[in-house]
Write an enzyme that holds these catalytic residues in place. Structure first.
Site, mmCIF file in Angstrom:
data_model
loop_
_atom_site.group_PDB
_atom_site.id
_atom_site.type_symbol
_atom_site.label_atom_id
_atom_site.label_comp_id
_atom_site.label_asym_id
_atom_site.label_seq_id
_atom_site.Cartn_x
_atom_site.Cartn_y
_atom_site.Cartn_z
ATOM 1 N N ARG A 57 -40.831 -50.700 7.833
ATOM 2 C CA ARG A 57 -39.427 -50.943 7.505
ATOM 3 C C ARG A 57 -39.148 -50.924 6.008
ATOM 4 O O ARG A 57 -38.211 -50.257 5.562
ATOM 5 C CB ARG A 57 -38.951 -52.272 8.117
ATOM 6 C CG ARG A 57 -37.544 -52.678 7.657
ATOM 7 C CD ARG A 57 -36.969 -53.806 8.503
ATOM 8 N NE ARG A 57 -37.860 -54.926 8.642
ATOM 9 C CZ ARG A 57 -37.997 -55.910 7.760
ATOM 10 N NH1 ARG A 57 -37.302 -55.904 6.640
ATOM 11 N NH2 ARG A 57 -38.837 -56.905 7.991
ATOM 12 N N TYR A 109 -13.500 -40.771 0.668
ATOM 13 C CA TYR A 109 -13.934 -40.791 2.058
ATOM 14 C C TYR A 109 -13.379 -42.013 2.771
ATOM 15 O O TYR A 109 -13.525 -43.142 2.297
ATOM 16 C CB TYR A 109 -15.453 -40.768 2.113
ATOM 17 C CG TYR A 109 -16.042 -40.705 3.500
ATOM 18 C CD1 TYR A 109 -15.557 -39.800 4.439
ATOM 19 C CD2 TYR A 109 -17.088 -41.532 3.860
ATOM 20 C CE1 TYR A 109 -16.099 -39.734 5.709
ATOM 21 C CE2 TYR A 109 -17.644 -41.471 5.128
ATOM 22 C CZ TYR A 109 -17.151 -40.576 6.050
ATOM 23 O OH TYR A 109 -17.681 -40.512 7.307
ATOM 24 N N ASP A 182 -20.263 -41.148 -5.661
ATOM 25 C CA ASP A 182 -20.566 -40.478 -4.397
ATOM 26 C C ASP A 182 -20.590 -38.979 -4.680
ATOM 27 O O ASP A 182 -19.554 -38.359 -4.917
ATOM 28 C CB ASP A 182 -19.502 -40.825 -3.361
ATOM 29 C CG ASP A 182 -19.795 -40.220 -1.988
ATOM 30 O OD1 ASP A 182 -20.606 -39.279 -1.905
ATOM 31 O OD2 ASP A 182 -19.188 -40.679 -0.995
ATOM 32 N N LYS A 207 -24.904 -33.986 5.122
ATOM 33 C CA LYS A 207 -24.082 -32.845 4.747
ATOM 34 C C LYS A 207 -24.944 -31.726 4.150
ATOM 35 O O LYS A 207 -25.905 -31.287 4.770
ATOM 36 C CB LYS A 207 -22.990 -33.298 3.783
ATOM 37 C CG LYS A 207 -22.221 -34.547 4.230
ATOM 38 C CD LYS A 207 -21.436 -34.346 5.502
ATOM 39 C CE LYS A 207 -20.433 -35.464 5.754
ATOM 40 N NZ LYS A 207 -20.995 -36.805 5.926
#
Length: 386
Positions: A57, A109, A182, A207
């Protein structure tokens, strides 16, 4: 933290193909295979004493390979996350506290704005939403005093406005705020926010970076400065505690797929250039936006700030029905959300709500089809709109 292994001055294609490579050992695979283990043998020592893995993890070998490769592209230290929103939310929530002021783009976004509305305000974080084109003005006026974080998205999604990262970075540094960018629309080879003064760059690797519409992934890279390393430590601790780590298969698939980004982006940009000219000349289309078109209002800044164009184009059709008829008449263009993949897609943004756009506003994501075929297809499809 990852460190750059490749020499400086290499081209994008070389960096993408060789980023994250391990030293050559005869008899080992050319590319590393994913390591799916969750627990590891501990032996007589607690994990970490000798750099050994203990549990997947917080970290694991496959993540390190991918993060080293992406960090080399961003020019920073990379942490990967299960999705792009996991990356953005972790960068924000790991660093802000109740009472802090955070400046976010009002036209970026939509899920980032949902995060602000539903989570940050619930935690008593003061959220200020500012249009992308006005954030630079806010910074220039000195109105960032008291802000803890400024988040830019440039080019903005879906309207493709461009904001001056370096100018905002100077203002945020003067105000003692953290600047996060971003960089999803531009991609790590289309723009390097860290080199322009940002503290953090984030991306939805779902993307363009992975580009095949078959993996969910995101990342955060922090600057290789004392301040950046402190931010990296805090975000890494947040990821470890909240369990936002991606799976090994997703990280491996992303590392495999990003090797062709240079080639994919070149074709996508060529298709976008042709598409913008087709749209700009057609009476059924208005409001064409692509920052690399000379007539675009963001063109001058994009030329100065960005390294290369991408394949995302926005435009406006008459209404919802026109968008539907265009898709029905096209052989190659399909309706789908997201962007950056190898297929050309169109997304009518008003159908989702949250974006202040007209009913006929569409975001095209150019794929890697042959340019002549794509333009011929869309020319006949536009002909059905009158």
């Amino acid at each position: 933290m990852s460190t750059p292994d490749l020499p400086t001055g290499l081209g994008d294609g070389t960096r993408l193909v060789h980023g994250g490579d391990e030293p050559v050992v005869p008899g080992t695979p050319l590319r590393p295979s994913p390591v799916f283990a969750a627990p590891y043998h501990l032996g007589d020592e607690a994990p970490g004493w000798q750099g050994a893995d203990g549990y997947a993890r917080p970290d694991n070998p496959t993540l390190r390979v991918f993060e080293r490769a992406v960090g080399e592209l961003d020019g920073g230290d990379c942490l990967s996350f299960a999705t792009g929103m996991a990356a953005i939310s972790s960068a924000v929530l790991a660093l802000v506290r109740p009472g802090d002021r955070v400046v976010l783009p009002s036209d970026g976004y939509y899920a980032t704005r949902v995060l602000a509305r539903d989570e940050l305000e619930r935690l008593d974080v003061r959220v200020e939403l500012v249009p992308t084109l006005e954030i630079e003005d806010v910074a220039a006026r000195g109105d960032l005093e008291g802000a803890r974080m400024v988040l830019l998205e440039t080019p903005s999604n879906p309207q493709l406005d461009v904001c001056d990262i370096a100018a905002v970075a100077r203002a945020t540094q003067a105000a003692g705020a953290v600047l996060a960018v971003d960089n999803t629309t531009a991609s790590p080879i289309g723009q390097r926010p860290l080199a322009l003064g940002a503290d953090i760059t984030t991306g939805s690797d779902t993307k363009a970076l992975t580009g095949h519409s078959d993996v969910l992934l995101g990342h955060v890279s922090t600057a290789r400065t004392d301040r950046g390393r402190e931010l990296h430590t805090r975000i890494a601790a947040w990821r470890k505690t909240t369990g936002n780590t991606p799976g090994a298969f997703e990280a491996w698939l992303a590392h495999r797929s990003m090797g062709t980004l240079d080639l994919r982006l070149a074709r996508q940009a060529a298709n976008a250039a042709a598409l913008t000219e087709l749209f700009a000349a057609h009476p059924a289309v208005s409001g064409v936006r692509w920052p690399w078109r000379p007539q675009d209002p963001s063109y001058a800044l994009a030329q100065r700030q960005m390294l290369r164009p991408n394949g995302v184009v926005s435009a406006e059709l008459a209404d919802e029905d026109a968008a539907r008829r265009l898709v029905r008449a096209s052989r190659f263009v399909v309706a789908a959300t997201s962007f950056g993949g190898i297929h050309t897609t169109v997304d009518r943004r008003a159908q989702w709500g949250g974006d202040a756009v007209p009913a006929g506003f569409v975001r095209f994501s150019c794929g890697i089809e042959d340019t002549a075929d794509l333009i011929a297809d869309l020319t006949q499809a536009l002909g059905t709109l009158g």
